[in-house]
Design a protein around this motif. Structure first.
Motif, short mmCIF file in Angstrom:
data_model
loop_
_atom_site.label_atom_id
_atom_site.label_comp_id
_atom_site.label_asym_id
_atom_site.label_seq_id
_atom_site.Cartn_x
_atom_site.Cartn_y
_atom_site.Cartn_z
N TYR A 122 0.08 5.19 4.23
CA TYR A 122 0.27 6.43 4.97
C TYR A 122 1.27 6.29 6.11
N LEU A 123 2.09 5.25 6.06
CA LEU A 123 3.23 5.16 6.96
C LEU A 123 4.32 6.05 6.38
N THR A 124 4.44 7.24 6.94
CA THR A 124 5.32 8.24 6.34
C THR A 124 6.19 8.91 7.39
N VAL A 125 7.30 9.47 6.92
CA VAL A 125 8.16 10.35 7.69
C VAL A 125 8.37 11.60 6.86
N ASP A 126 7.99 12.75 7.41
CA ASP A 126 8.08 14.02 6.67
C ASP A 126 7.37 13.92 5.32
N GLY A 127 6.24 13.22 5.32
CA GLY A 127 5.43 13.12 4.12
C GLY A 127 5.87 12.09 3.11
N ARG A 128 6.97 11.41 3.36
CA ARG A 128 7.47 10.40 2.42
C ARG A 128 7.19 9.00 2.95
N ARG A 129 6.67 8.15 2.08
CA ARG A 129 6.37 6.78 2.48
C ARG A 129 7.64 6.03 2.84
#
Length: 342
Positions: A122-129
């Protein structure tokens, strides 16, 4: 703000030889003022002396339970059953937010001890891993699928990429029909690369291709590689009724391996497979085998670790302040705990 203290723990699973932080990257962090403690491990693909030479502190295996309160305990796979109360911030793949087997028990341990899980998934930016072992999971999963389809799959052991590639070439996959679903993600790209090298007749589907599933087209391929991580309900790729259908499909390599989740896209299989028996027969007439090994990249521990570590290191400066992707991981943990206690 002070630099974080990373504590790299020993992995208790006997087949897990990867490291989320490799020696040369650990040395870079130490040079930048990050305190890094590395537990001894008889199975990690990188020896402890390489970490010590880079300036890391060394601790006995399993000593993270007595680490300072502010240490971030870094790992890959599951924690041992003890202690029952987890007081540290842990960073690893917890597989605990989608109702997987054992998820509730793990979250209760964090609640009891006041700790936090920053799940690497769950390390994401704007929902992307932003970090994953996905490429090598896809590469290994597709390679094992080829071996299984040709009756050449044996108990697994860690190896170098050249050895795996040689095994696949010797299996004779020229002309095998293969389908990768989730072809544009990390795992899908890895699977495509492996299958192109193997000489298969290859199709790759992604989101647009699965909005309305063509089940007959799936069944016309000898090998299916599932690289889709589903977080919402959707139609299964291989359904129980497909087992009795007229089909060419003989092997499913379930790279995602979300077998105990309600979002399992290969529900004909509901449990992982092992390194000793990597494929499970789920139908006999005609035969269908499923590969569902949940730590596929550990088959190529060196290559997988180097790639993962390179992506992790740039995120470390923002860890102490829980900024960027760490904020998303912390929010996912809070949401999961709220759902569990509601």
């Amino acid at each position: 703000m002070s630099s974080p203290h990373l504590w790299l723990r020993h992995e208790t699973r006997s087949t897990e030889r990867r490291a989320p932080l490799v020696p040369h990257d650990a040395a870079r962090l130490v040079a930048d003022g990050v305190r890094v403690t590395v537990e001894e491990s008889p199975q990690r693909v990188f020896g402890i002396e390489a970490y010590r030479t880079g300036g890391c502190e060394v601790a006995p295996a399993g000593s993270w339970v007595d680490a300072p309160d502010d240490a971030y305990v870094l790992g890959i796979k599951e924690l041992p059953d003890a202690p029952t109360e987890l007081r540290h911030t842990h960073i690893f793949f917890g597989h605990a937010y989608k109702g997987q087997e054992g998820a509730g028990a793990l979250l209760r341990r964090f609640t009891a001890g006041g700790g936090t899980l920053l799940d690497l998934e769950y390390l994401t930016v704007d929902g992307r891993r932003v970090i994953a072992f996905g490429y090598w999971a896809g590469y290994v999963g597709a390679s094992l699928g080829v071996l299984a389809a040709r009756g050449r799959l044996e108990p697994l052991h860690p190896m170098e990429k050249a050895e795996l590639d040689a095994l696949v070439r010797s299996a004779g996959a020229d002309g095998m029909s293969a389908l990768v679903i989730g072809a544009q993600g990390r795992s899908g790209i890895g699977a495509l690369d492996a299958l192109v090298a193997a000489g298969t007749v290859l199709d790759g589907w992604d989101r647009e291709d699965t909005r309305e599933l063509d089940h007959q087209a799936i069944l016309e391929h000898e090998l299916l590689v599932n690289c889709v991580l589903s977080t919402t309900p959707q139609e299964a790729f291989v359904r129980p009724e497909d087992l009795d259908a007229d089909r060419a499909l003989r092997v499913v390599a379930d790279v995602t391996c979300d077998v105990t989740s309600e979002h399992n896209l290969v529900p004909v299989n509901t449990s992982i497979t092992s390194w000793e028996e990597p494929a499970r027969r789920v139908a006999d007439t005609p035969a269908l085998d499923v590969i569902a090994v949940d730590n596929l990249p550990s088959l190529l521990p060196r290559e997988a670790s180097v790639a993962f570590s390179a992506d992790l290191v740039p995120l470390v400066p923002s860890l102490a302040g829980r900024r960027g992707p760490w904020a998303a991981a912390a929010a996912a943990y809070r949401d999961a705990q709220t759902v569990r206690t509601a």
